[in-house]
Scaffold this active site. Structure first.
Site, mmCIF file in Angstrom:
data_model
loop_
_atom_site.group_PDB
_atom_site.id
_atom_site.type_symbol
_atom_site.label_atom_id
_atom_site.label_comp_id
_atom_site.label_asym_id
_atom_site.label_seq_id
_atom_site.Cartn_x
_atom_site.Cartn_y
_atom_site.Cartn_z
ATOM 1 N N HIS A 1 -12.010 -1.051 -8.283
ATOM 2 C CA HIS A 1 -10.607 -1.495 -7.916
ATOM 3 C C HIS A 1 -10.129 -0.430 -6.727
ATOM 4 O O HIS A 1 -10.256 0.992 -7.123
ATOM 5 C CB HIS A 1 -9.637 -1.267 -9.123
ATOM 6 C CG HIS A 1 -8.053 -1.269 -8.803
ATOM 7 N ND1 HIS A 1 -7.494 -2.455 -8.956
ATOM 8 C CD2 HIS A 1 -7.247 -0.376 -8.446
ATOM 9 C CE1 HIS A 1 -6.104 -2.132 -8.606
ATOM 10 N NE2 HIS A 1 -5.975 -0.993 -8.047
ATOM 11 N N CYS B 1 2.142 -0.527 1.002
ATOM 12 C CA CYS B 1 2.478 -0.582 2.638
ATOM 13 C C CYS B 1 1.527 0.714 3.092
ATOM 14 O O CYS B 1 1.569 1.849 2.797
ATOM 15 C CB CYS B 1 3.825 0.053 2.976
ATOM 16 S SG CYS B 1 3.780 0.324 4.750
ATOM 17 N N ARG C 1 0.096 -8.354 -10.871
ATOM 18 C CA ARG C 1 0.303 -6.788 -11.790
ATOM 19 C C ARG C 1 0.515 -5.803 -10.774
ATOM 20 O O ARG C 1 1.576 -5.204 -10.854
ATOM 21 C CB ARG C 1 -1.054 -6.757 -12.591
ATOM 22 C CG ARG C 1 -0.814 -5.990 -13.715
ATOM 23 C CD ARG C 1 -0.965 -4.488 -13.405
ATOM 24 N NE ARG C 1 -2.226 -4.202 -12.647
ATOM 25 C CZ ARG C 1 -2.490 -2.942 -12.216
ATOM 26 N NH1 ARG C 1 -1.584 -2.101 -12.135
ATOM 27 N NH2 ARG C 1 -3.680 -2.587 -11.916
ATOM 28 N N ASP C 2 -0.595 -5.385 -10.030
ATOM 29 C CA ASP C 2 -0.488 -4.185 -9.240
ATOM 30 C C ASP C 2 0.689 -4.407 -8.008
ATOM 31 O O ASP C 2 1.285 -3.269 -7.544
ATOM 32 C CB ASP C 2 -1.864 -3.774 -8.922
ATOM 33 C CG ASP C 2 -2.117 -2.146 -8.366
ATOM 34 O OD1 ASP C 2 -0.938 -1.533 -8.711
ATOM 35 O OD2 ASP C 2 -3.043 -2.097 -7.894
ATOM 36 N N ASN D 1 -3.525 -1.465 -2.212
ATOM 37 C CA ASN D 1 -4.488 -2.453 -2.839
ATOM 38 C C ASN D 1 -5.120 -2.944 -1.299
ATOM 39 O O ASN D 1 -4.444 -3.042 -0.160
ATOM 40 C CB ASN D 1 -4.026 -3.747 -3.376
ATOM 41 C CG ASN D 1 -3.896 -3.183 -4.956
ATOM 42 O OD1 ASN D 1 -4.760 -2.985 -5.650
ATOM 43 N ND2 ASN D 1 -2.646 -3.302 -5.399
#
Lengths: 310, 310
Positions: free
Chosen positions: B211, B244, B14-15, B253
């Protein structure tokens, strides 16, 4: 932990520069030290007294020490591999001398070409050299246990080995002991266990510093673990110089800018102005055009409204 | 913390995928999920039910959910921006539905084009939709407070705002609340403070997940802080896909491989085989040849003699 003072020890001029092929010109080394001091850096490991044919990048260490000593408040540190190097360090007037001792004897033989017993002899000789000086000219002498968290040749290094070496270094006359994660093997749980064990053996006042690498991305997490068990000095390298996180075998020092960002954001005082610290990178970029500089914080920028610790 | 179980929730499908321009073909998404499950991943956020013209990369989310559900032990999570998305998620049979609510109202208006009050309306509608289902078909409904640690538009986000939003989400009928460091502003001291404050307000059982991003290099240090205050679920993205660390505005992430390495090295059980996890990267490399994959641990390799948590 609000308001605690943390000493960020800049080791780039030694650990960073010894890991790259080109030699940073003496003028640039001086400019780097001046800019770092202006940014608030209080301790710099400015070089290493090793034979010039082994590390030509650091052959001008005596001159660098002399320049660094012109900053009255700066603690000028150097690395020495043996008593001969220590003689040169004492002659140059370094404030702190660090001698590395690899916890892994295999690594010690390969890196320093000495057994533990042979390194102990060098330590004893250095202690004699220091004690022969007038009390007000004696530097701090640190025995740094490298590969303390694991070795690329031996794998796991028993904690009892590290503790025994720390005790031996203190018994021989070192003022303090440091632990180095030379291989980037350390994890936060291990950092806490090992620091506590060494503190229990030699006293927390004699082991205040950690030299951590970011080889597997855990560098700052390991700093946090160290803070939790009373560590107050952390080595780091501006721009992560000399250590590419994406190349095998990289030294991978933690990046000074990211370390200072974390500490200041947490409310821990480093005395360092982060914007001025980041500005120091321009000196390296200009003088070492082929080398990569690292750091998440310099690339992402400071958070909107970021305030340093009060 | 030895032997504690930690849930690593893979959010790359997803992310990660929403942050890159190319669309990963459905077959590769399925292969990634299969390989991740085989490596021991127990929860995957497989997509987002947003209009295809906004995120064409995730237009096949219903098909991805259907495939993911063929793995009986896998917890299949999706993101939804509103009640319409939740309808689709319920129809597809997702096990967990997450609705993001930005703590910064400026950010909420810009990102979701909704005020807090408008998002609360959507939350209430989703709760109604879920409660209309038979009890055994109801998914877990999480309200995720994004920009919880600071906002690129508003700067500092008051902790009281985050706490009040968490309370409101629970009052509206969410099963749990998550906190997201959308902007990579979080630091470990703040993570501890904010988690403790939210736990005090809504109960620790209702806020178990973080998260975190690695935008400023503090991702794993923030995980460590979360562990210290009882967090047991951490989102991460394989290869740091889509973020990045060296580009401004990166989502960044935390990298699943580095997270799992840290946890397992610390003796915390993830149930994940690190070598098999690292092998999953080949699927992304092959299907997304232009995208960079990140991760210190995959590049440096596992330490000699590394053992996973028992």
């Amino acid at each position: 932990m609000d308001g605690i003072d943390v000493l960020v020890s800049e080791v780039g001029p030694r650990d960073g520069l010894q890991s790259i092929a080109p030699t940073l010109p003496l003028a640039a080394k001086k400019a780097w030290i001046d800019a770092a001091v202006a940014a608030g850096i209080r301790e710099i490991e400015v070089g290493s007294f090793v034979p010039a044919h082994i590390l030509p990048q650091l052959a001008d260490t005596a001159d660098v020490v002399a320049h660094a000593r012109t900053h009255p408040a700066l603690h000028v540190a150097v690395l020495v591999p043996n008593a001969k190097g220590a003689e040169a360090a004492l002659a140059a007037g370094a404030h702190k001398i660090t001698l590395p001792l690899s916890a892994s004897e295999t690594h010690s033989l390969k890196n320093l070409r000495r057994t533990h017993a042979q390194v102990f002899d060098e330590v004893a000789r250095i202690v004699d050299l220091i004690r022969a000086l007038p009390a007000d000219r004696r530097p701090t002498f640190e025995g740094a246990v490298s590969t303390a968290f694991g070795c690329t040749l031996e794998g796991e290094v028993p904690e009892s080995t590290v503790v025994a070496l720390a005790e031996k270094l203190m018994a021989l006359g070192c003022d303090e002991v440091g632990l180095s994660d030379t291989t980037g093997y350390a994890n936060p749980a291990q950092v806490k266990r090992l620091v506590r064990a060494v503190h229990a053996a030699i006293g927390a006042d004699h082991m205040t510093g950690l030299h951590l690498h970011n080889t597997r991305g855990l560098g700052l997490a390991n700093v946090l673990a160290g803070l939790d068990v009373g560590i107050t000095t952390f080595d780091a390298s501006l721009g992560g110089l000399g250590g590419c996180p994406f190349a095998p075998g990289a030294s991978g020092n933690i990046v000074t800018e990211d370390l200072v960002f974390m500490l200041e954001a947490m409310g821990l005082r480093t005395g360092i102005d982060l914007n001025r610290l980041i500005a120091c990178r321009a000196i390296l970029s200009a003088a070492l055009p082929g080398e990569s500089l690292y750091g998440f914080t310099p690339d992402a920028g400071l958070p909107l409204g970021f305030r340093a610790a009060a």
